[in-house]
Scaffold this active site. Structure first.
Site, PDB file in Angstrom:
ATOM      1  N   ASN A  42       0.785  -1.256  -0.070  1.00 50.78           N
ATOM      2  CA  ASN A  42       0.048  -0.142   0.053  1.00 50.78           C
ATOM      3  C   ASN A  42       0.943   1.421   0.067  1.00 50.78           C
ATOM      4  O   ASN A  42       1.816   1.400   0.554  1.00 50.78           O
ATOM      5  CB  ASN A  42      -1.202   0.153   1.114  1.00 50.78           C
ATOM      6  CG  ASN A  42      -0.345  -0.368   2.650  1.00 50.78           C
ATOM      7  OD1 ASN A  42       0.565  -0.842   2.580  1.00 50.78           O
ATOM      8  ND2 ASN A  42      -1.147   0.150   3.785  1.00 50.78           N
ATOM      9  N   GLU A  44       0.297   5.299   0.416  1.00 48.29           N
ATOM     10  CA  GLU A  44      -0.503   6.420   0.941  1.00 48.29           C
ATOM     11  C   GLU A  44      -0.253   7.332   0.420  1.00 48.29           C
ATOM     12  O   GLU A  44       0.847   7.590  -0.238  1.00 48.29           O
ATOM     13  CB  GLU A  44      -0.720   6.243   2.493  1.00 48.29           C
ATOM     14  CG  GLU A  44      -1.241   4.854   3.021  1.00 48.29           C
ATOM     15  CD  GLU A  44      -1.461   4.923   4.512  1.00 48.29           C
ATOM     16  OE1 GLU A  44      -0.894   5.768   5.311  1.00 48.29           O
ATOM     17  OE2 GLU A  44      -2.030   3.821   4.941  1.00 48.29           O
ATOM     18  N   CYS A  53      -4.102   0.705  -2.326  1.00 52.53           N
ATOM     19  CA  CYS A  53      -3.906  -0.600  -1.597  1.00 52.53           C
ATOM     20  C   CYS A  53      -2.819  -1.747  -2.461  1.00 52.53           C
ATOM     21  O   CYS A  53      -2.577  -1.330  -3.511  1.00 52.53           O
ATOM     22  CB  CYS A  53      -5.096  -1.208  -1.567  1.00 52.53           C
ATOM     23  SG  CYS A  53      -6.449  -0.386  -0.527  1.00 52.53           S
ATOM     24  N   GLU A  55      -3.145  -4.672  -3.026  1.00 53.84           N
ATOM     25  CA  GLU A  55      -3.517  -5.616  -4.025  1.00 53.84           C
ATOM     26  C   GLU A  55      -3.427  -4.876  -5.460  1.00 53.84           C
ATOM     27  O   GLU A  55      -3.368  -5.456  -6.471  1.00 53.84           O
ATOM     28  CB  GLU A  55      -5.092  -5.879  -3.594  1.00 53.84           C
ATOM     29  CG  GLU A  55      -5.017  -6.859  -2.417  1.00 53.84           C
ATOM     30  CD  GLU A  55      -5.185  -5.948  -1.250  1.00 53.84           C
ATOM     31  OE1 GLU A  55      -4.903  -4.933  -0.934  1.00 53.84           O
ATOM     32  OE2 GLU A  55      -6.131  -6.277  -0.334  1.00 53.84           O
ATOM     33  N   CYS A  85     -10.048  -4.885   0.302  1.00 50.40           N
ATOM     34  CA  CYS A  85     -11.286  -3.785   0.295  1.00 50.40           C
ATOM     35  C   CYS A  85     -12.365  -4.115  -0.963  1.00 50.40           C
ATOM     36  O   CYS A  85     -11.773  -4.569  -1.860  1.00 50.40           O
ATOM     37  CB  CYS A  85     -10.672  -2.347   0.370  1.00 50.40           C
ATOM     38  SG  CYS A  85     -10.191  -1.939  -1.213  1.00 50.40           S
ATOM     39  N   CYS A  88     -10.725  -3.048  -4.211  1.00 48.81           N
ATOM     40  CA  CYS A  88      -9.478  -3.919  -4.785  1.00 48.81           C
ATOM     41  C   CYS A  88     -10.577  -4.986  -5.245  1.00 48.81           C
ATOM     42  O   CYS A  88     -10.091  -5.729  -6.392  1.00 48.81           O
ATOM     43  CB  CYS A  88      -8.582  -4.424  -3.534  1.00 48.81           C
ATOM     44  SG  CYS A  88      -7.639  -2.850  -3.228  1.00 48.81           S
TER      45      CYS A  88
HETATM   46  N1  THU Z   1      -5.194  -1.567   2.456  1.00 45.17           N
HETATM   47  C1  THU Z   1      -4.491  -2.263   1.652  1.00 45.17           C
HETATM   48  O1  THU Z   1      -3.579  -1.903   1.394  1.00 45.17           O
HETATM   49  N2  THU Z   1      -5.196  -3.527   1.372  1.00 45.17           N
HETATM   50  C2  THU Z   1      -6.310  -3.704   1.850  1.00 45.17           C
HETATM   51  O2  THU Z   1      -6.856  -4.969   1.553  1.00 45.17           O
HETATM   52  C3  THU Z   1      -7.098  -3.016   3.126  1.00 45.17           C
HETATM   53  C4  THU Z   1      -6.614  -1.613   3.118  1.00 45.17           C
HETATM   54  C5  THU Z   1      -4.471  -0.431   3.077  1.00 45.17           C
HETATM   55  C6  THU Z   1      -5.123   0.997   2.699  1.00 45.17           C
HETATM   56  C7  THU Z   1      -4.263   2.013   3.368  1.00 45.17           C
HETATM   57  O3  THU Z   1      -3.032   2.477   3.183  1.00 45.17           O
HETATM   58  C8  THU Z   1      -4.557   1.052   5.044  1.00 45.17           C
HETATM   59  O4  THU Z   1      -4.414  -0.106   4.421  1.00 45.17           O
HETATM   60  C9  THU Z   1      -5.371   1.417   5.994  1.00 45.17           C
HETATM   61  O5  THU Z   1      -6.714   1.333   5.550  1.00 45.17           O
END
Ligand code: THU
Length: 125
Positions: A42, A44, A53, A55, A85, A88
């Site tokens: 991920n 940000e 994310c 994925e 999520c 994704c």
């Molecule tokens: N996040 C992911 O990378 N994958 C997921 O399946 C759930 C959420 C990340 C997004 C964000 O950077 C952090 O987790 C908190 O939500």
């Protein structure tokens, strides 16, 4: 490739996650039918909605390298078990509705789903 090994690849990139806002590290490893693995973390952003994310990072890396035919994705989080999520799920559904999804708190406790189970009636044009 064994699910366990794929999950370990997802864990191995956790250190690269860029998470100054949530502190929640996620790693993903996407396996193709050819046996190639694309990892992702991920990433940000100060503009929170710009966050990507793990994925989707893995999927975009694979597509942009010309890979397709995704078989399995393993998802690892630094803490606990992370399910993909909603965005994704839909993003991956575009390319591989029958994708196997492996999640778990650690490599000894893996759970397996199909994307169709996690996203019934996903959207396709
Ligand atoms: N996040 C992911 O990378 N994958 C997921 O399946 C759930 C959420 C990340 C997004 C964000 O950077 C952090 O987790 C908190 O939500």
């Amino acid at each position: 490739m064994e699910d366990r090994e794929l999950f370990q690849k997802a864990q191995s990139v956790l250190k690269n996650a860029y998470v100054p806002f949530s502190g929640f590290r996620v790693g993903a490893a996407l396996l193709t039918a050819e046996g190639k693995v694309f990892t992702g973390v991920n990433v940000e952003n100060s503009s929170y909605g710009g966050t990507i994310c793990a994925e989707r990072t893995a999927c975009v890396k694979a597509i942009s390298e010309g890979a397709a035919d995704f078989v399995t994705i393993a998802i690892a989080a630094e803490q606990g078990c992370a399910f993909p999520c909603g965005i994704c799920r839909q993003f991956l559904y575009e390319f591989a509705p029958a994708l196997r999804v492996i999640v778990g708190e650690d490599e000894e406790h893996l759970k397996e789903y199909t994307l169709q189970e996690l996203l019934p009636e996903g959207f396709r044009i």
